[in-house]
Design a protein around this motif. Structure first.
Motif, mmCIF file in Angstrom:
data_model
loop_
_atom_site.group_PDB
_atom_site.id
_atom_site.type_symbol
_atom_site.label_atom_id
_atom_site.label_comp_id
_atom_site.label_asym_id
_atom_site.label_seq_id
_atom_site.Cartn_x
_atom_site.Cartn_y
_atom_site.Cartn_z
ATOM 1 N N THR A 1 0.820 -1.214 0.000
ATOM 2 C CA THR A 1 0.000 0.000 0.000
ATOM 3 C C THR A 1 0.852 1.262 0.000
ATOM 4 O O THR A 1 0.338 2.344 -0.260
ATOM 5 C CB THR A 1 -0.956 0.056 1.216
ATOM 6 N N VAL B 1 3.518 1.721 -1.993
ATOM 7 C CA VAL B 1 4.262 1.849 -3.246
ATOM 8 C C VAL B 1 4.235 3.310 -3.690
ATOM 9 O O VAL B 1 3.184 3.950 -3.698
ATOM 10 C CB VAL B 1 3.679 0.928 -4.334
ATOM 11 N N GLY B 2 5.407 3.833 -3.998
ATOM 12 C CA GLY B 2 5.537 5.214 -4.422
ATOM 13 C C GLY B 2 5.709 6.192 -3.267
ATOM 14 O O GLY B 2 6.037 7.353 -3.482
ATOM 15 N N HIS B 3 5.512 5.733 -2.047
ATOM 16 C CA HIS B 3 5.691 6.573 -0.866
ATOM 17 C C HIS B 3 7.160 6.532 -0.474
ATOM 18 O O HIS B 3 7.792 5.483 -0.515
ATOM 19 C CB HIS B 3 4.803 6.046 0.267
ATOM 20 N N ARG B 4 7.690 7.641 -0.041
ATOM 21 C CA ARG B 4 9.124 7.684 0.282
ATOM 22 C C ARG B 4 9.500 6.767 1.440
ATOM 23 O O ARG B 4 10.648 6.358 1.558
ATOM 24 C CB ARG B 4 9.576 9.108 0.571
ATOM 25 N N GLN C 1 8.362 3.686 1.909
ATOM 26 C CA GLN C 1 8.195 2.265 1.605
ATOM 27 C C GLN C 1 9.456 1.426 1.788
ATOM 28 O O GLN C 1 9.407 0.396 2.463
ATOM 29 C CB GLN C 1 7.617 2.065 0.209
#
Length: 107
Positions: free
Chosen positions: A15, A17-20, A22
């Protein structure tokens, strides 16, 4: 300890993915999983010796700080059977809105 279920941890990381955060969250959860899998806890006191910042809510319910306490991992433990159930995982902010004495997986 047997941990049920690793897929819950993986799904949570998915969930992000793409968050710094992760990669760091994934690394922290992988490290927690590996350490707990090798553990032979007999009581919540054993957990506290290994994880001083863990919060023992009841004798069987424990909350772990993940990634510098940005995330919280809530588990239930059956020490006699050597099983750890992942009950909830989320941000510290979301954790403040749940009752860990009542929460069950997926709620």
């Amino acid at each position: 300890m047997r941990i049920i279920a690793r897929r819950t941890l993986r799904a949570f990381v998915g969930t992000l993915v793409g968050h710094r955060d992760q990669p760091a969250v994934k690394a922290a959860l992988d490290a927690w999983f590996d350490e707990v899998r090798k553990a032979r806890w007999q009581s919540s006191a054993d957990v506290k010796r290994a994880y001083a910042t863990a919060s023992v809510v009841t004798a069987e319910r424990i909350v772990f700080n993940i990634k510098g306490n940005t995330y919280r991992l809530f588990v239930a433990v059956d020490f006699d059977k050597g099983i750890v159930w992942v009950k909830w995982l989320g941000t510290h902010r979301h954790y403040d809105h749940i009752d860990v004495r009542e929460v069950d997986h997926g709620r």
